[in-house]
Design an enzyme around this catalytic site. Structure first.
Site, mmCIF file in Angstrom:
data_model
loop_
_atom_site.group_PDB
_atom_site.id
_atom_site.type_symbol
_atom_site.label_atom_id
_atom_site.label_comp_id
_atom_site.label_asym_id
_atom_site.label_seq_id
_atom_site.Cartn_x
_atom_site.Cartn_y
_atom_site.Cartn_z
ATOM 1 C CB SER A 136 -0.889 -0.009 1.248
ATOM 2 O OG SER A 136 -1.401 1.275 1.502
ATOM 3 C CE1 TYR A 160 -6.261 5.119 -1.305
ATOM 4 C CE2 TYR A 160 -4.379 4.635 0.081
ATOM 5 C CZ TYR A 160 -5.712 4.457 -0.227
ATOM 6 O OH TYR A 160 -6.488 3.627 0.530
ATOM 7 C CB THR A 186 -7.026 2.946 -4.157
ATOM 8 O OG1 THR A 186 -6.331 1.706 -4.003
ATOM 9 C CG2 THR A 186 -8.273 2.914 -3.292
ATOM 10 C CE LYS A 276 -7.851 -2.333 -2.950
ATOM 11 N NZ LYS A 276 -8.518 -1.537 -1.927
ATOM 12 C CG HIS A 300 -11.140 1.037 0.778
ATOM 13 N ND1 HIS A 300 -10.441 1.773 -0.137
ATOM 14 C CD2 HIS A 300 -10.333 0.959 1.865
ATOM 15 C CE1 HIS A 300 -9.279 2.135 0.377
ATOM 16 N NE2 HIS A 300 -9.186 1.650 1.595
#
Ligand SMILES: Cc1cc2nc3c(=O)[nH]c(=O)nc-3n(C[C@H](O)[C@H](O)[C@H](O)COP(=O)(O)O)c2cc1C
Length: 406
Positions: A136, A160, A186, A276, A300
């Site tokens: 992540s 992100y 995402t 995502k 999520h």
């Protein structure tokens, strides 16, 4: 009438044989876990409440997550008997590479907060088993450290995008240089979801020593000891100064993200690109139209929009709409290998699991993650055998129907 007699000592001896003593306390603990639910119970006892709730909880009334899990509970399998299922092949090609199992380990932030072994433990299990793991952007291990610790693992990077594009560009370049083959953007976090448990627990990142956390620490001394005697808990890909999880997301991420940003990323990244957080057929089409290789149907883990669509229910229509041009992945709510079998039968290329492996991590570090993956793998194999299927690629929508009333 049953005739009773006294047992002979020779008959008692085999019954009194004690189970072999397992010296390692973690292994002893994990040996008693037979399901992901059991690992969750151990995790709940082993971690401070705020940390467990951060992982276990979702947004607002937590309806999104509950509904996603219920959808799996409403699955009814349609088995075919009298097939030779003495051998089973669980492998599956996902985004151009064959994985040993039809699932990947989802990106989760703050992983070293759940257990000090963190992302490296997860990557090491992914490497050993042969399944992908997505690091992540909110990870607590750097892109390079994870690559060095698990060079043979299939590594994905979850991105992100934030207001300033330069750091994102840098992260993507670093991921490419370190051998990550997939970027997962995402898109379901324009703002942070309302995680009420975190607010009630006063959770900050890194955890602060308030009177309450101090008292809780007395019940979980090993967790605090590990936190305080390993590398400080920081975000390895972000320069930020702490706060609550929602404050962090709102400070860093960009509520103005649009399709133009997806196009920008497509132009900047040569590897596989997965979007995502897709939650409708229309959006799946839009991102595939601009070059996404895959869509991850996900809300999520219920941590963003409450009352969001159930990802499993989106699988058939999204596969119909884009399945000939892109791979359809799905997550949220997977707690059993049978959930993964159902998702693949309905047309998903693979599933992702988040909490299932995090419960393992909290229950016993690397060994706990390995246990979680082995539980899911055994459930997949058994479900396939009982369904009469030898190979994951043979799973079809006809293997699944839904029972509307549970
Ligand atoms: C504790 C936790 C942290 C997460 N952090 C991230 C993250 O940093 N980035 C991201 O894209 N998704 C994140 N997710 C969502 C997961 O990638 C995944 O979509 C979700 O966990 C799937 O649902 P499941 O937990 O029911 O398997 C997180 C989920 C959890 C539980």
């Amino acid at each position: 009438m049953v005739q009773r007699r006294l047992p002979r000592p020779a008959e008692l001896r085999p019954l009194l044989r004690p189970a072999p003593f397992v010296r390692d306390a973690t292994e002893r603990r994990l040996a008693r876990a037979a399901s992901i639910g059991d690992l969750r119970e151990i995790a709940r006892r082993r971690t401070p409440r705020a940390v467990f709730d951060y992982t276990d909880g979702s947004a607002d009334s937590e309806l999104t997550l509950r509904r996603a899990r219920e959808a799996f509970l409403h699955v009814e399998f349609v088995p075919s008997v009298l097939n030779d299922v003495s051998t089973v092949d669980t492998s599956r090609e996902v985004l151009g590479v064959r994985a040993a199992l039809p699932f990947a380990l989802a990106p989760t932030g703050f992983t070293r907060m759940m257990h000090h072994e963190g992302e490296l433990a997860v990557a090491s299990v992914a490497e050993e088993v042969g399944i992908p793991y997505a690091l992540s952007t909110m990870g607590t291990t750097t892109i390079e450290d994870m690559a060095a610790a698990a060079p043979g693992a299939r590594k994905w990077f979850q991105l992100y995008l934030w207001r300033d594009r330069a750091p994102a560009k840098d992260l993507v370049a670093r991921a490419a240089a370190a051998g990550y083959d997939t970027v997962m953007l995402t898109v379901d976090t324009p703002v942070g979801g309302a995680r009420l448990r975190d607010i009630r627990n006063g959770l900050t990142i890194p955890p602060a020593l308030s009177l309450r956390t101090f008292l809780d620490g007395a019940r979980h001394p090993h967790w605090w000891f590990n936190l305080l005697t390993t590398d400080p808990l920081t975000f390895s890909s972000l320069v930020t100064s702490g706060g609550t999880p929602a404050e962090l997301i709102n400070r860093v991420f960009d509520p103005a993200l649009t399709m133009a940003d997806v196009e920008w990323l497509r132009g900047s990244w040569d590897g596989k690109l997965v979007i995502k957080g897709i939650q409708s057929v229309v959006d799946a089409r839009r991102v595939v139209d601009v070059g996404a290789d895959g869509v991850l149907l996900s809300n999520h883990g219920g941590r963003q929009l409450d009352r969001a669509p159930v990802p499993l229910e989106l699988v058939p229509p999204v596969v119909d709409a884009v399945g000939d041009r892109a791979e359809v992945l799905v997550d949220t709510g997977v707690l059993h290998g049978g959930d993964i079998v159902a998702a693949v039968a309905l047309g998903a290329r693979a599933a992702l699991v988040g909490r299932a492996y995090l419960y393992g991590l909290m229950a016993g570090g690397r060994k706990g993650v390995a246990k979680a993956v082995s539980i899911l793998a055994a459930e997949i194999v058994r479900t396939m055998q009982l369904l009469g299927v030898n190979h994951v690629d043979e799973l079809r929508p006809s293997h699944v129907r839904f029972r509307p009333n549970g």
